[in-house]
Design a protein around this motif. Structure first.
Motif, PDB file in Angstrom:
ATOM      1  N   VAL A 131     -59.272  66.659 -67.727  1.00 53.03           N
ATOM      2  CA  VAL A 131     -59.607  67.141 -68.902  1.00 53.03           C
ATOM      3  C   VAL A 131     -60.408  66.205 -70.290  1.00 53.03           C
ATOM      4  O   VAL A 131     -60.742  67.118 -70.656  1.00 53.03           O
ATOM      5  CB  VAL A 131     -59.213  68.622 -69.464  1.00 53.03           C
TER       6      VAL A 131
ATOM      7  N   GLU B 154     -60.976  66.482 -73.918  1.00 48.87           N
ATOM      8  CA  GLU B 154     -59.368  66.411 -74.501  1.00 48.87           C
ATOM      9  C   GLU B 154     -58.756  64.603 -75.191  1.00 48.87           C
ATOM     10  O   GLU B 154     -57.586  64.856 -74.993  1.00 48.87           O
ATOM     11  CB  GLU B 154     -58.686  66.990 -73.501  1.00 48.87           C
ATOM     12  N   ALA B 155     -60.272  63.654 -74.612  1.00 48.45           N
ATOM     13  CA  ALA B 155     -59.620  62.486 -74.981  1.00 48.45           C
ATOM     14  C   ALA B 155     -59.335  61.748 -76.199  1.00 48.45           C
ATOM     15  O   ALA B 155     -58.822  60.673 -76.983  1.00 48.45           O
ATOM     16  CB  ALA B 155     -60.779  61.479 -74.006  1.00 48.45           C
TER      17      ALA B 155
ATOM     18  N   LYS C 255     -50.259  60.816 -75.802  1.00 47.69           N
ATOM     19  CA  LYS C 255     -51.664  61.664 -76.280  1.00 47.69           C
ATOM     20  C   LYS C 255     -50.603  63.578 -77.039  1.00 47.69           C
ATOM     21  O   LYS C 255     -49.711  63.371 -76.000  1.00 47.69           O
ATOM     22  CB  LYS C 255     -52.245  62.341 -75.923  1.00 47.69           C
TER      23      LYS C 255
ATOM     24  N   VAL D  60     -57.452  61.428 -69.472  1.00 50.13           N
ATOM     25  CA  VAL D  60     -56.505  62.560 -69.134  1.00 50.13           C
ATOM     26  C   VAL D  60     -56.258  63.584 -68.907  1.00 50.13           C
ATOM     27  O   VAL D  60     -57.715  64.258 -68.176  1.00 50.13           O
ATOM     28  CB  VAL D  60     -56.651  62.794 -70.769  1.00 50.13           C
ATOM     29  N   TYR D  61     -55.224  63.727 -67.957  1.00 50.26           N
ATOM     30  CA  TYR D  61     -55.238  65.159 -67.418  1.00 50.26           C
ATOM     31  C   TYR D  61     -54.204  65.927 -68.159  1.00 50.26           C
ATOM     32  O   TYR D  61     -53.189  65.701 -69.169  1.00 50.26           O
ATOM     33  CB  TYR D  61     -54.159  64.893 -65.939  1.00 50.26           C
ATOM     34  N   GLU D  62     -54.649  66.902 -67.857  1.00 51.01           N
ATOM     35  CA  GLU D  62     -53.495  68.475 -67.844  1.00 51.01           C
ATOM     36  C   GLU D  62     -52.775  68.615 -66.830  1.00 51.01           C
ATOM     37  O   GLU D  62     -53.247  69.703 -65.745  1.00 51.01           O
ATOM     38  CB  GLU D  62     -54.430  69.366 -68.805  1.00 51.01           C
TER      39      GLU D  62
ATOM     40  N   TYR E 282     -50.571  67.117 -71.802  1.00 50.38           N
ATOM     41  CA  TYR E 282     -50.668  65.561 -71.077  1.00 50.38           C
ATOM     42  C   TYR E 282     -50.715  64.949 -70.562  1.00 50.38           C
ATOM     43  O   TYR E 282     -49.175  63.770 -71.051  1.00 50.38           O
ATOM     44  CB  TYR E 282     -52.010  65.338 -72.564  1.00 50.38           C
ATOM     45  N   THR E 283     -50.973  63.823 -69.995  1.00 47.14           N
ATOM     46  CA  THR E 283     -50.518  62.832 -68.854  1.00 47.14           C
ATOM     47  C   THR E 283     -51.577  62.206 -68.840  1.00 47.14           C
ATOM     48  O   THR E 283     -52.793  61.940 -68.725  1.00 47.14           O
ATOM     49  CB  THR E 283     -49.874  62.940 -68.110  1.00 47.14           C
ATOM     50  N   ILE E 284     -51.060  60.605 -69.242  1.00 52.74           N
ATOM     51  CA  ILE E 284     -52.710  59.390 -68.807  1.00 52.74           C
ATOM     52  C   ILE E 284     -51.969  58.443 -68.670  1.00 52.74           C
ATOM     53  O   ILE E 284     -50.843  57.706 -68.263  1.00 52.74           O
ATOM     54  CB  ILE E 284     -52.911  58.398 -70.550  1.00 52.74           C
TER      55      ILE E 284
END
Length: 289
Positions: free
Chosen positions: A32, A66-67, A127, A25-27, A131-133
Motif C-alpha cells: 500500500v 501509506e509510507a 509504522k 508497506v503492506y496491509e 502495517y508490516t514492512i
C-alpha cells in the motif's frame, strides 16, 4: 573518494558505497506504499591503528501511499574479533530530511595474527497501524586487520597493527627512482605475461617466507659472476613474490646487472611498501615504473 550509487568505490583504506533502498508497506499481503531512498556509507581505515569509524547517511525518501511516518532502525555488527559501536540515531522518520550518524569500530587481533571480516547492516522499520514492512540487510566490502609486522624473533614490532581493504591491490612506485632496476622491470613487463603491470597482466603476490625468497633468488641469480665490479644481479619478478625464481615461463621473467647501491636500496623499499600498505603473505600488488 567518489561515491556512486550501486557501487563499492574503495582504495586500500577508504570506502564509499551508495546503497539504493526501498521500504514497501503492506496491509496484510497487499502493498500500500513505498519509500525510496539511498544509504551512503563512508568508511576510513587506519594502517597503524585497530580503531576506525564510518559515517552513514540516509537520504530524504520519496514517499508514496501509506509510507508516511515510517520509522527506521539500523543495527551494525562485524564478525571475527571486530566490535561495532553504533551511534546512528534510531527510530527517525523517513521523509523529507536526511538522517546521519556514525559507527565506531575496534578490532582486537592478536600478535602475529590477522582478522578479516565485514560489517553487517540490518534495517528495520515500524509504522503505527495494521502495517508490516520487511526488514532488509546487506554487508560491506571485506576489511582486514593484522598485527603481523614483527622482527624475525618476534621481540619487537616493525609496524603497528592496522587495517586495510585487501580487495584493493596497491601499486608499488618506489622503483621509479632506481633507473637500472626500473629499466629491467620495464623490459620484463613489456613481454610475456606482463606480470605486475597494471591494466596489462596479472598482479604479483608477496612471498613472506624468507627461505622461499632466498631460494627464488638463488634459482635465477645463484652462481653467476658479475661482468664488472660494483654490479649485482637484479631479478624481476622480485624474489619476495610467489612469481619469483623460475615460477614463471622464461619469457615472463628476467635478470639484469645493476649497480650495487641500487640493489642495496631495493630491498628496503620493498619492505617499506609491504608495511605501509600492509601487504601480507599472498597479497596481490602492482609495480609501476
Amino acid at each position: 573518494m567518489t561515491c556512486e550509487e550501486g557501487k563499492d568505490n574503495f582504495n586500500r583504506t577508504e570506502l564509499c558505497t551508495v546503497v539504493p533502498a526501498i521500504a514497501i508497506v503492506y496491509e496484510g499481503v497487499k502493498p500500500v506504499g513505498t519509500a525510496v531512498y539511498t544509504i551512503t556509507h563512508k568508511m576510513t581505515l587506519k594502517t597503524k591503528s585497530l580503531k576506525w569509524s564510518e559515517s552513514i547517511e540516509v537520504s530524504p525518501a520519496v514517499v508514496s501511499g501509506e509510507a508516511t511516518g515510517i520509522r527506521l532502525g539500523l543495527s551494525v555488527i562485524c564478525g571475527g574479533k571486530c566490535s561495532a559501536i553504533n551511534k546512528f540515531p534510531q527510530q527517525r522518520t523517513l521523509g523529507g530530511r536526511s538522517i546521519s550518524g556514525k559507527v565506531n569500530y575496534i578490532d582486537r587481533v592478536a600478535k602475529n595474527q590477522q582478522d578479516q571480516t565485514t560489517a553487517h547492516y540490518l534495517l528495520t522499520f515500524s509504522k503505527p497501524g495494521p502495517y508490516t514492512i520487511d526488514a532488509s540487510s546487506y554487508e560491506s566490502v571485506s576489511f582486514r586487520c593484522d598485527d603481523t609486522f614483527w622482527s624475525r624473533i618476534s621481540d619487537r614490532r616493525t609496524q603497528r597493527a592496522g587495517c586495510v581493504f585487501p580487495g584493493y591491490y596497491p601499486t608499488m612506485e618506489s622503483m621509479k627512482s632506481l633507473p637500472w632496476i626500473a629499466k629491467n622491470i620495464r623490459d620484463v613487463q613489456a613481454r610475456g605475461g606482463h606480470y605486475g603491470k597494471l591494466n596489462a597482466g596479472p598482479p604479483l603476490h608477496r612471498e613472506a617466507d624468507p627461505v622461499k625468497a632466498g631460494q627464488n633468488r638463488q634459482a635465477v641469480c645463484g652462481g653467476q659472476r658479475p661482468p664488472a665490479q660494483g654490479l649485482s644481479c637484479d631479478e624481476y619478478p622480485f624474489a619476495s613474490t610467489r612469481e619469483g625464481g623460475t615460477s614463471l615461463p622464461a619469457n615472463s621473467r628476467g635478470i639484469a646487472w645493476v649497480p650495487d647501491h641500487e640493489q642495496d636500496r631495493q630491498g628496503g623499499r620493498i619492505g617499506t611498501f609491504h608495511k605501509k600498505q600492509r601487504v601480507l603473505d599472498g597479497d596481490a600488488f602492482w609495480v609501476e615504473v
